[in-house]
Structure formats: structure tokens, C-alpha cells
Design a protein around this motif. Structure first.
Motif, PDB file in Angstrom:
ATOM      1  N   SER A  17       0.888  -1.172   0.100  1.00 24.35           N
ATOM      2  CA  SER A  17       0.116   0.074  -0.045  1.00 24.35           C
ATOM      3  C   SER A  17       0.965   1.238   0.175  1.00 24.35           C
ATOM      4  O   SER A  17       0.590   2.204  -0.542  1.00 24.35           O
ATOM      5  CB  SER A  17      -0.951   0.049   1.218  1.00 24.35           C
ATOM      6  OG  SER A  17      -1.713  -1.144   1.037  1.00 24.35           O
ATOM      7  N   PHE A  18       2.040   1.259   0.945  1.00 25.77           N
ATOM      8  CA  PHE A  18       2.638   2.345   0.810  1.00 25.77           C
ATOM      9  C   PHE A  18       3.462   2.609  -0.603  1.00 25.77           C
ATOM     10  O   PHE A  18       3.399   3.605  -1.230  1.00 25.77           O
ATOM     11  CB  PHE A  18       3.959   2.162   1.678  1.00 25.77           C
ATOM     12  CG  PHE A  18       3.580   2.325   3.204  1.00 25.77           C
ATOM     13  CD1 PHE A  18       2.284   2.640   3.505  1.00 25.77           C
ATOM     14  CD2 PHE A  18       4.688   2.481   4.205  1.00 25.77           C
ATOM     15  CE1 PHE A  18       1.789   2.881   5.035  1.00 25.77           C
ATOM     16  CE2 PHE A  18       4.241   2.854   5.585  1.00 25.77           C
ATOM     17  CZ  PHE A  18       3.064   2.918   5.960  1.00 25.77           C
ATOM     18  N   ALA A  19       3.726   1.569  -1.356  1.00 24.51           N
ATOM     19  CA  ALA A  19       4.463   1.549  -2.547  1.00 24.51           C
ATOM     20  C   ALA A  19       3.216   1.905  -3.625  1.00 24.51           C
ATOM     21  O   ALA A  19       3.577   2.777  -4.552  1.00 24.51           O
ATOM     22  CB  ALA A  19       4.750   0.064  -3.251  1.00 24.51           C
ATOM     23  N   ASP A  20       2.138   1.621  -3.414  1.00 27.93           N
ATOM     24  CA  ASP A  20       1.018   2.243  -4.206  1.00 27.93           C
ATOM     25  C   ASP A  20       0.736   3.769  -4.272  1.00 27.93           C
ATOM     26  O   ASP A  20       0.541   4.445  -5.096  1.00 27.93           O
ATOM     27  CB  ASP A  20      -0.157   1.465  -4.209  1.00 27.93           C
ATOM     28  CG  ASP A  20      -0.353   0.007  -4.450  1.00 27.93           C
ATOM     29  OD1 ASP A  20       0.291  -0.266  -5.384  1.00 27.93           O
ATOM     30  OD2 ASP A  20      -1.013  -0.641  -4.112  1.00 27.93           O
ATOM     31  N   LEU A  21       0.623   4.145  -2.998  1.00 34.62           N
ATOM     32  CA  LEU A  21       0.757   5.602  -2.570  1.00 34.62           C
ATOM     33  C   LEU A  21       2.024   6.425  -3.076  1.00 34.62           C
ATOM     34  O   LEU A  21       1.649   7.338  -3.625  1.00 34.62           O
ATOM     35  CB  LEU A  21       0.703   5.815  -1.065  1.00 34.62           C
ATOM     36  CG  LEU A  21       0.296   7.204  -0.623  1.00 34.62           C
ATOM     37  CD1 LEU A  21      -0.894   7.621  -1.112  1.00 34.62           C
ATOM     38  CD2 LEU A  21       0.555   7.187   1.097  1.00 34.62           C
ATOM     39  N   TYR A  22       2.966   5.843  -3.053  1.00 31.34           N
ATOM     40  CA  TYR A  22       4.200   6.407  -3.627  1.00 31.34           C
ATOM     41  C   TYR A  22       4.080   6.696  -5.210  1.00 31.34           C
ATOM     42  O   TYR A  22       4.482   7.643  -5.461  1.00 31.34           O
ATOM     43  CB  TYR A  22       5.230   5.565  -3.289  1.00 31.34           C
ATOM     44  CG  TYR A  22       7.028   6.306  -3.561  1.00 31.34           C
ATOM     45  CD1 TYR A  22       7.475   6.924  -2.873  1.00 31.34           C
ATOM     46  CD2 TYR A  22       7.178   6.081  -4.939  1.00 31.34           C
ATOM     47  CE1 TYR A  22       8.720   7.618  -3.258  1.00 31.34           C
ATOM     48  CE2 TYR A  22       8.622   6.564  -5.291  1.00 31.34           C
ATOM     49  CZ  TYR A  22       9.338   7.229  -4.577  1.00 31.34           C
ATOM     50  OH  TYR A  22      10.573   7.686  -4.957  1.00 31.34           O
ATOM     51  N   ALA A  23       3.694   5.693  -5.847  1.00 34.46           N
ATOM     52  CA  ALA A  23       3.432   5.442  -7.292  1.00 34.46           C
ATOM     53  C   ALA A  23       2.499   6.556  -7.697  1.00 34.46           C
ATOM     54  O   ALA A  23       2.720   7.175  -8.688  1.00 34.46           O
ATOM     55  CB  ALA A  23       2.960   4.043  -7.690  1.00 34.46           C
ATOM     56  N   ILE A  24       1.195   6.449  -6.762  1.00 31.79           N
ATOM     57  CA  ILE A  24       0.345   7.658  -7.212  1.00 31.79           C
ATOM     58  C   ILE A  24       0.845   9.000  -7.299  1.00 31.79           C
ATOM     59  O   ILE A  24       0.341   9.790  -8.312  1.00 31.79           O
ATOM     60  CB  ILE A  24      -0.911   7.446  -6.337  1.00 31.79           C
ATOM     61  CG1 ILE A  24      -1.652   6.131  -6.675  1.00 31.79           C
ATOM     62  CG2 ILE A  24      -2.038   8.438  -6.482  1.00 31.79           C
ATOM     63  CD1 ILE A  24      -2.825   5.756  -5.612  1.00 31.79           C
ATOM     64  N   ILE A  25       1.651   9.240  -6.086  1.00 32.93           N
ATOM     65  CA  ILE A  25       1.956  10.739  -5.913  1.00 32.93           C
ATOM     66  C   ILE A  25       3.079  11.063  -7.066  1.00 32.93           C
ATOM     67  O   ILE A  25       2.786  11.870  -7.814  1.00 32.93           O
ATOM     68  CB  ILE A  25       2.696  10.978  -4.797  1.00 32.93           C
ATOM     69  CG1 ILE A  25       1.466  10.914  -3.661  1.00 32.93           C
ATOM     70  CG2 ILE A  25       3.197  12.286  -4.538  1.00 32.93           C
ATOM     71  CD1 ILE A  25       2.048  10.783  -2.105  1.00 32.93           C
ATOM     72  N   LYS A  26       3.919  10.070  -7.283  1.00 33.94           N
ATOM     73  CA  LYS A  26       5.093  10.278  -8.280  1.00 33.94           C
ATOM     74  C   LYS A  26       4.310  10.360  -9.884  1.00 33.94           C
ATOM     75  O   LYS A  26       4.600  11.287 -10.678  1.00 33.94           O
ATOM     76  CB  LYS A  26       6.005   9.015  -8.524  1.00 33.94           C
ATOM     77  CG  LYS A  26       7.056   9.108  -7.286  1.00 33.94           C
ATOM     78  CD  LYS A  26       7.793  10.299  -6.971  1.00 33.94           C
ATOM     79  CE  LYS A  26       8.786  10.150  -8.044  1.00 33.94           C
ATOM     80  NZ  LYS A  26      10.041  11.302  -7.901  1.00 33.94           N
ATOM     81  N   THR A  27       3.401   9.438 -10.059  1.00 30.62           N
ATOM     82  CA  THR A  27       2.708   9.664 -11.333  1.00 30.62           C
ATOM     83  C   THR A  27       1.705  10.928 -11.753  1.00 30.62           C
ATOM     84  O   THR A  27       1.865  11.482 -12.613  1.00 30.62           O
ATOM     85  CB  THR A  27       1.697   8.540 -11.566  1.00 30.62           C
ATOM     86  OG1 THR A  27       2.513   7.113 -11.248  1.00 30.62           O
ATOM     87  CG2 THR A  27       1.126   8.305 -12.718  1.00 30.62           C
ATOM     88  N   THR A  28       1.337  11.388 -10.503  1.00 29.46           N
ATOM     89  CA  THR A  28       0.650  12.659 -10.589  1.00 29.46           C
ATOM     90  C   THR A  28       1.529  13.853 -10.838  1.00 29.46           C
ATOM     91  O   THR A  28       1.118  14.639 -11.679  1.00 29.46           O
ATOM     92  CB  THR A  28      -0.157  12.956  -9.359  1.00 29.46           C
ATOM     93  OG1 THR A  28      -0.998  11.810  -8.898  1.00 29.46           O
ATOM     94  CG2 THR A  28      -0.944  14.233  -9.365  1.00 29.46           C
ATOM     95  N   GLU A  29       2.667  13.782 -10.221  1.00 30.14           N
ATOM     96  CA  GLU A  29       3.748  14.832 -10.513  1.00 30.14           C
ATOM     97  C   GLU A  29       4.048  14.843 -11.886  1.00 30.14           C
ATOM     98  O   GLU A  29       4.231  15.759 -12.685  1.00 30.14           O
ATOM     99  CB  GLU A  29       4.907  14.557  -9.610  1.00 30.14           C
ATOM    100  CG  GLU A  29       6.042  15.560  -9.775  1.00 30.14           C
ATOM    101  CD  GLU A  29       5.769  16.925  -9.322  1.00 30.14           C
ATOM    102  OE1 GLU A  29       6.369  17.904  -9.330  1.00 30.14           O
ATOM    103  OE2 GLU A  29       4.700  17.170  -8.434  1.00 30.14           O
ATOM    104  N   LYS A  30       4.143  13.662 -12.591  1.00 29.47           N
ATOM    105  CA  LYS A  30       4.974  13.430 -13.993  1.00 29.47           C
ATOM    106  C   LYS A  30       3.824  13.967 -14.841  1.00 29.47           C
ATOM    107  O   LYS A  30       3.839  14.542 -15.758  1.00 29.47           O
ATOM    108  CB  LYS A  30       5.386  12.082 -14.202  1.00 29.47           C
ATOM    109  CG  LYS A  30       6.544  11.821 -13.438  1.00 29.47           C
ATOM    110  CD  LYS A  30       7.085  10.072 -14.045  1.00 29.47           C
ATOM    111  CE  LYS A  30       8.184   9.848 -13.118  1.00 29.47           C
ATOM    112  NZ  LYS A  30       9.511  10.746 -13.709  1.00 29.47           N
ATOM    113  N   LEU A  31       2.463  13.448 -14.533  1.00 29.40           N
ATOM    114  CA  LEU A  31       1.214  14.000 -15.460  1.00 29.40           C
ATOM    115  C   LEU A  31       1.162  15.389 -15.317  1.00 29.40           C
ATOM    116  O   LEU A  31       0.918  16.013 -16.650  1.00 29.40           O
ATOM    117  CB  LEU A  31      -0.056  13.318 -14.746  1.00 29.40           C
ATOM    118  CG  LEU A  31      -1.413  13.494 -15.399  1.00 29.40           C
ATOM    119  CD1 LEU A  31      -1.011  13.222 -17.012  1.00 29.40           C
ATOM    120  CD2 LEU A  31      -2.583  13.038 -14.934  1.00 29.40           C
ATOM    121  N   GLU A  32       1.335  16.078 -14.266  1.00 31.22           N
ATOM    122  CA  GLU A  32       1.248  17.520 -14.311  1.00 31.22           C
ATOM    123  C   GLU A  32       2.381  18.174 -14.682  1.00 31.22           C
ATOM    124  O   GLU A  32       1.778  19.159 -15.913  1.00 31.22           O
ATOM    125  CB  GLU A  32       1.203  18.144 -12.763  1.00 31.22           C
ATOM    126  CG  GLU A  32       0.086  17.741 -11.840  1.00 31.22           C
ATOM    127  CD  GLU A  32      -1.156  18.470 -12.235  1.00 31.22           C
ATOM    128  OE1 GLU A  32      -1.073  19.590 -12.274  1.00 31.22           O
ATOM    129  OE2 GLU A  32      -2.198  17.546 -12.481  1.00 31.22           O
TER     130      GLU A  32
END
Length: 211
Positions: A17-32
Motif C-alpha cells: 500500500s505504501f508503494a502504491d501511494l508512492y506511485a500515485i504521487i509520483k505519477t501525478t507529479e509526472k502527469l502535471e
């Protein structure tokens, strides 16, 4: 030497779950960043951003006890993601929803956009009257309302229309709560009051546009 990160199934699920949260935040940053650099289409950006926001709210709610502060989680893992934090924690809606304008819209499309706003105002107020006060019930309604208000642009509503600001403030507040959290009676009454006053101001503003 292999390092074991968990001792049982529960700890393993927590690490995942921590890894998923990390991935969501990083992916959002890249998308922005991709959106700002015009590397992704508006439609693709909006659909992916909405999905990430929904995933973030669901996961952060389930991790509320383990991760009480997303900001501290980001600091702990040394993540440099200011755009993602703004989108996920502060805004709660895609940039296209925040900044969408329709100054060139036809009269027909403008009328449809006005009708859509009225519908979302009424739906949100009626839902509160029916005691639908959980965050995962209220947030989507306000997000829809914010998006429909943004479609109108400054050709119909004043640039500083107070109703837009009030809705954004509530979205920001809800974005910092868990999906299963509920508004208190006082919060629900205040939200209904803000929606009602914004709706009345919205209806008053319309004749000025048509005249």
C-alpha cells in the motif's frame, strides 16, 4: 544478503500500500509536468488525473492510521512532488477543471452549461437534505459543480464569482479528509448555506448576461 521488509501478510500488504501511494504521487507529479509542457492531450490529462485523484482518496483513506499526514510521508521518502501535492491535497480536481473557459461558446452551449450548473447546485443541496454527508458522497457532487461552473467562463459569470471560490474551498477541505469521514451537523448546515447563497447569486448574475 536479502533484506526482508515484512514478517507477515499484514505487513506485506502495508508495504504494498505504501508503494502504491508512492506511485500515485509520483505519477501525478509526472502527469502535471507533462500537461504543462503540452506533452499530453487535454482529454487524456483530465481522465487520467481524475482517476489518480480517486485512487489517492481511496488509498489515503484506508491508510489514515498508518499515514496520518501525506506531507510527512512525502518528506520521509524524500519525494519532490509539489505539483502532485497541490493537485491531490489542495485542488482535488484536474487543472482543466480549474481553468477551463468557454468564452467562444455558442448561445446554445452556454444555455446547456447554465442548466448543468443549476442541476449540480440542486443535486448537492438535496443530497445534504437527505443526510448524504460522507466525504465520498459530497466530494464528487462538489467536483461536478466546480467543473460545470468552470465551463461558463467569464462571459457569463464574473471572474471573481464568489460561488466558485466557496465551492473550491469546500473541495480543498474535503480533500484533506478521509473518504469515509462525515461532515458534522454544523459543517453540513454551513455547506448547505454556502451552496444556497451561491446558487442565489448565480441566478441573479444570469439576467445581467442576457440583457
Amino acid at each position: 544478503m536479502e533484506v526482508k521488509l515484512w514478517n507477515d501478510k499484514r505487513e506485506r500488504e502495508m508495504c504494498d500500500s505504501f508503494a502504491d501511494l508512492y506511485a500515485i504521487i509520483k505519477t501525478t507529479e509526472k502527469l502535471e509536468k507533462a500537461y504543462v509542457r503540452d506533452l499530453v492531450s487535454t482529454s487524456d490529462y483530465e481522465s487520467e488525473c481524475l482517476k489518480l485523484i480517486a485512487q489517492f482518496k481511496t488509498l489515503s483513506s484506508s491508510l489514515r492510521d498508518a499515514v496520518p499526514s501525506i506531507e510527512r510521508f512525502v518528506e520521509a521518502y524524500r519525494m519532490d512532488c509539489p505539483a502532485a501535492l497541490n493537485r491531490l491535497l489542495v485542488s482535488g480536481v484536474p487543472a482543466t477543471v480549474e481553468h477551463r473557459t468557454s468564452s467562444s461558446a455558442s448561445a446554445a452551449s452556454s444555455a446547456a452549461a447554465v442548466a448543468e450548473c443549476v442541476q449540480h447546485f440542486i443535486t448537492a443541496m438535496d443530497s445534504l437534505k437527505l443526510n448524504m454527508v460522507a466525504v465520498d458522497q459530497v466530494h464528487p457532487l462538489l467536483a461536478d459543480l466546480s467543473a460545470s461552473l468552470a465551463k461558463l467562463g467569464t462571459g457569463i459569470l464574473p471572474l471573481e464569482f464568489e460561488g466558485k471560490a466557496k465551492v473550491r474551498e469546500w473541495i480543498t477541505r474535503l480533500s484533506k479528509m478521509g473518504a469515509a469521514d462525515e461532515l458534522t451537523e454544523q459543517q453540513a448546515r454551513q455547506l448547505h448555506f454556502d451552496l444556497e447563497s451561491s446558487y442565489n447569486a448565480f441566478m441573479v448574475a444570469l439576467p445581467n448576461v442576457r440583457s
